[in-house]
Motif scaffolding. Structure first.
Motif, PDB file in Angstrom:
ATOM      1  N   ARG A   5       0.727  -1.317  -0.017  1.00 32.58           N
ATOM      2  CA  ARG A   5       0.008   0.013   0.022  1.00 32.58           C
ATOM      3  C   ARG A   5       1.006   1.222  -0.091  1.00 32.58           C
ATOM      4  NH1 ARG A   5      -2.380   0.851   5.969  1.00 32.58           N
ATOM      5  NH2 ARG A   5      -0.578   1.489   6.858  1.00 32.58           N
ATOM      6  N   THR A   6       0.100   2.501  -0.292  1.00 37.72           N
ATOM      7  CA  THR A   6       0.937   3.699  -0.171  1.00 37.72           C
ATOM      8  C   THR A   6       0.223   4.221   0.978  1.00 37.72           C
ATOM      9  OG1 THR A   6      -0.537   4.752  -1.776  1.00 37.72           O
ATOM     10  CG2 THR A   6       1.684   3.764  -2.549  1.00 37.72           C
ATOM     11  N   ASN A   7       1.023   5.007   1.778  1.00 38.14           N
ATOM     12  CA  ASN A   7       0.377   5.604   2.924  1.00 38.14           C
ATOM     13  C   ASN A   7       1.318   6.803   3.355  1.00 38.14           C
ATOM     14  OD1 ASN A   7      -1.231   5.773   5.142  1.00 38.14           O
ATOM     15  ND2 ASN A   7       0.388   4.699   6.464  1.00 38.14           N
ATOM     16  N   GLU A   8       0.830   8.084   3.452  1.00 36.59           N
ATOM     17  CA  GLU A   8       1.471   9.254   3.663  1.00 36.59           C
ATOM     18  C   GLU A   8       2.883   9.508   3.069  1.00 36.59           C
ATOM     19  OE1 GLU A   8       1.895   8.946   7.990  1.00 36.59           O
ATOM     20  OE2 GLU A   8      -0.349   8.772   8.473  1.00 36.59           O
ATOM     21  N   GLY A   9       2.889   9.288   1.769  1.00 36.72           N
ATOM     22  CA  GLY A   9       3.881   9.473   0.801  1.00 36.72           C
ATOM     23  C   GLY A   9       4.800   8.409   0.856  1.00 36.72           C
ATOM     24  N   ARG A  10       4.667   7.152   1.339  1.00 44.86           N
ATOM     25  CA  ARG A  10       5.706   6.215   1.341  1.00 44.86           C
ATOM     26  C   ARG A  10       4.970   4.827   0.909  1.00 44.86           C
ATOM     27  NH1 ARG A  10       6.699   5.557   7.904  1.00 44.86           N
ATOM     28  NH2 ARG A  10       4.658   4.581   8.425  1.00 44.86           N
ATOM     29  N   ASP A  15       3.724  -7.215   6.712  1.00 44.33           N
ATOM     30  CA  ASP A  15       4.726  -8.183   7.293  1.00 44.33           C
ATOM     31  C   ASP A  15       4.009  -9.315   7.781  1.00 44.33           C
ATOM     32  OD1 ASP A  15       3.871  -7.502   9.877  1.00 44.33           O
ATOM     33  OD2 ASP A  15       5.724  -6.680  10.501  1.00 44.33           O
ATOM     34  N   GLY A  16       4.586 -10.367   8.163  1.00 44.98           N
ATOM     35  CA  GLY A  16       4.071 -11.578   8.802  1.00 44.98           C
ATOM     36  C   GLY A  16       3.229 -11.476   9.875  1.00 44.98           C
ATOM     37  N   ALA A  17       3.361 -10.399  10.583  1.00 42.63           N
ATOM     38  CA  ALA A  17       2.883 -10.370  11.932  1.00 42.63           C
ATOM     39  C   ALA A  17       1.382  -9.189  11.539  1.00 42.63           C
ATOM     40  CB  ALA A  17       3.676  -9.632  12.841  1.00 42.63           C
ATOM     41  N   GLY A  18       1.138  -8.947  10.331  1.00 41.34           N
ATOM     42  CA  GLY A  18       0.026  -7.986   9.972  1.00 41.34           C
ATOM     43  C   GLY A  18       0.071  -6.580  10.060  1.00 41.34           C
ATOM     44  N   ASN A  19       1.477  -6.183  10.263  1.00 42.94           N
ATOM     45  CA  ASN A  19       1.732  -4.842  10.351  1.00 42.94           C
ATOM     46  C   ASN A  19       2.351  -4.349   9.049  1.00 42.94           C
ATOM     47  OD1 ASN A  19       1.011  -4.889  13.000  1.00 42.94           O
ATOM     48  ND2 ASN A  19       3.246  -5.884  13.522  1.00 42.94           N
ATOM     49  N   TYR A  20       2.053  -3.090   8.736  1.00 38.75           N
ATOM     50  CA  TYR A  20       2.694  -2.380   7.557  1.00 38.75           C
ATOM     51  C   TYR A  20       4.155  -1.882   7.900  1.00 38.75           C
ATOM     52  CZ  TYR A  20      -1.622  -3.229   5.038  1.00 38.75           C
ATOM     53  OH  TYR A  20      -2.701  -3.816   4.392  1.00 38.75           O
ATOM     54  N   VAL A  21       5.019  -2.108   7.090  1.00 34.45           N
ATOM     55  CA  VAL A  21       6.395  -1.636   7.131  1.00 34.45           C
ATOM     56  C   VAL A  21       6.985  -0.828   6.214  1.00 34.45           C
ATOM     57  CG1 VAL A  21       8.942  -2.749   7.730  1.00 34.45           C
ATOM     58  CG2 VAL A  21       6.686  -3.881   8.636  1.00 34.45           C
ATOM     59  N   PRO A  22       7.757   0.256   6.180  1.00 38.50           N
ATOM     60  CA  PRO A  22       8.376   0.721   5.102  1.00 38.50           C
ATOM     61  C   PRO A  22       8.908  -0.328   4.039  1.00 38.50           C
ATOM     62  CG  PRO A  22       8.835   1.949   7.206  1.00 38.50           C
ATOM     63  CD  PRO A  22       8.190   0.553   7.694  1.00 38.50           C
ATOM     64  N   ILE A  23       8.716   0.016   2.912  1.00 37.38           N
ATOM     65  CA  ILE A  23       9.337  -0.996   1.822  1.00 37.38           C
ATOM     66  C   ILE A  23      10.590  -1.186   1.522  1.00 37.38           C
ATOM     67  CG2 ILE A  23       9.072   0.609  -0.271  1.00 37.38           C
ATOM     68  CD1 ILE A  23       7.801  -2.490  -0.918  1.00 37.38           C
ATOM     69  N   GLU A  24      11.540   0.020   2.157  1.00 37.70           N
ATOM     70  CA  GLU A  24      12.687  -0.232   2.097  1.00 37.70           C
ATOM     71  C   GLU A  24      13.494  -1.273   2.966  1.00 37.70           C
ATOM     72  OE1 GLU A  24      12.823   2.797   5.412  1.00 37.70           O
ATOM     73  OE2 GLU A  24      11.714   2.720   3.847  1.00 37.70           O
ATOM     74  N   LYS A  25      12.523  -1.871   4.078  1.00 37.79           N
ATOM     75  CA  LYS A  25      13.154  -2.945   4.962  1.00 37.79           C
ATOM     76  C   LYS A  25      12.807  -4.218   4.746  1.00 37.79           C
ATOM     77  CE  LYS A  25      12.816   0.387   8.760  1.00 37.79           C
ATOM     78  NZ  LYS A  25      12.563   0.725  10.051  1.00 37.79           N
ATOM     79  N   ILE A  26      12.156  -4.377   3.376  1.00 33.84           N
ATOM     80  CA  ILE A  26      11.861  -5.522   2.887  1.00 33.84           C
ATOM     81  C   ILE A  26      13.023  -6.630   2.696  1.00 33.84           C
ATOM     82  CG2 ILE A  26      11.867  -5.172   0.591  1.00 33.84           C
ATOM     83  CD1 ILE A  26       8.885  -6.556   0.133  1.00 33.84           C
ATOM     84  N   ARG A  27      12.787  -7.827   3.117  1.00 37.63           N
ATOM     85  CA  ARG A  27      14.005  -8.924   3.158  1.00 37.63           C
ATOM     86  C   ARG A  27      13.614 -10.039   2.136  1.00 37.63           C
ATOM     87  NH1 ARG A  27      13.632 -11.104   8.576  1.00 37.63           N
ATOM     88  NH2 ARG A  27      11.574 -10.753   8.244  1.00 37.63           N
TER      89      ARG A  27
END
Length: 101
Positions: A5-10, A15-27
Motif C-alpha cells: 500500500r501507499t500511505n502518507e507518501g511512502r 509483514d508476517g505479523a500483519g503490520n505495515y512496514v516501510p518498503i525499504e526494509k523488505i527482506r
C-alpha cells in the motif's frame, strides 16, 4: 488482504505479523511470503504504483519493482497452478505404473 500500500507518501508492505512496514526494509523472506500469498491467497491486493503518491525515491523504485512482479505473478497464477498439477499428475501416473507391475 492488501499486501502493498501507499500511505502518507511512502510505500509499505504487509509483514508476517500483519503490520505495515516501510518498503525499504523488505527482506528476501518477506518477498517469498508475499509471492506465496499472491499465488495461494484468495485475495492478494495492492495499491497500484503511482509515482506521485510515493515521495521517497527509494520507495518508488522498490515499490514499482515489487508491485510489478506481484502483479505478473497474480496474472499468471492459474498458469503456475496448472504446471504444478501437471508435474504431480506425471509423478502419480509413474507411481501407478510401478505399482501395477
Amino acid at each position: 488482504m492488501k499486501l502493498l500500500r501507499t500511505n502518507e507518501g511512502r510505500g509499505e508492505y504487509l509483514d508476517g505479523a500483519g503490520n505495515y512496514v516501510p518498503i525499504e526494509k523488505i527482506r528476501k523472506e518477506d518477498l517469498l511470503r508475499l509471492a506465496d500469498a499472491t499465488l495461494n491467497g484468495d485475495v492478494a491486493d495492492f495499491d497500484e504504483y503511482d509515482e506521485s503518491a510515493i515521495k521517497n525515491r527509494a520507495h518508488q523504485v522498490i515499490y514499482k519493482s515489487v508491485s510489478s512482479k506481484l502483479r505478473d505473478l497474480r496474472n499468471r497464477r492459474d498458469e503456475f497452478k496448472d504446471a504444478a498439477a501437471r508435474l504431480f499428475l506425471e509423478d502419480y501416473e509413474r507411481y501407478q505404473g510401478s505399482i501395477a507391475k
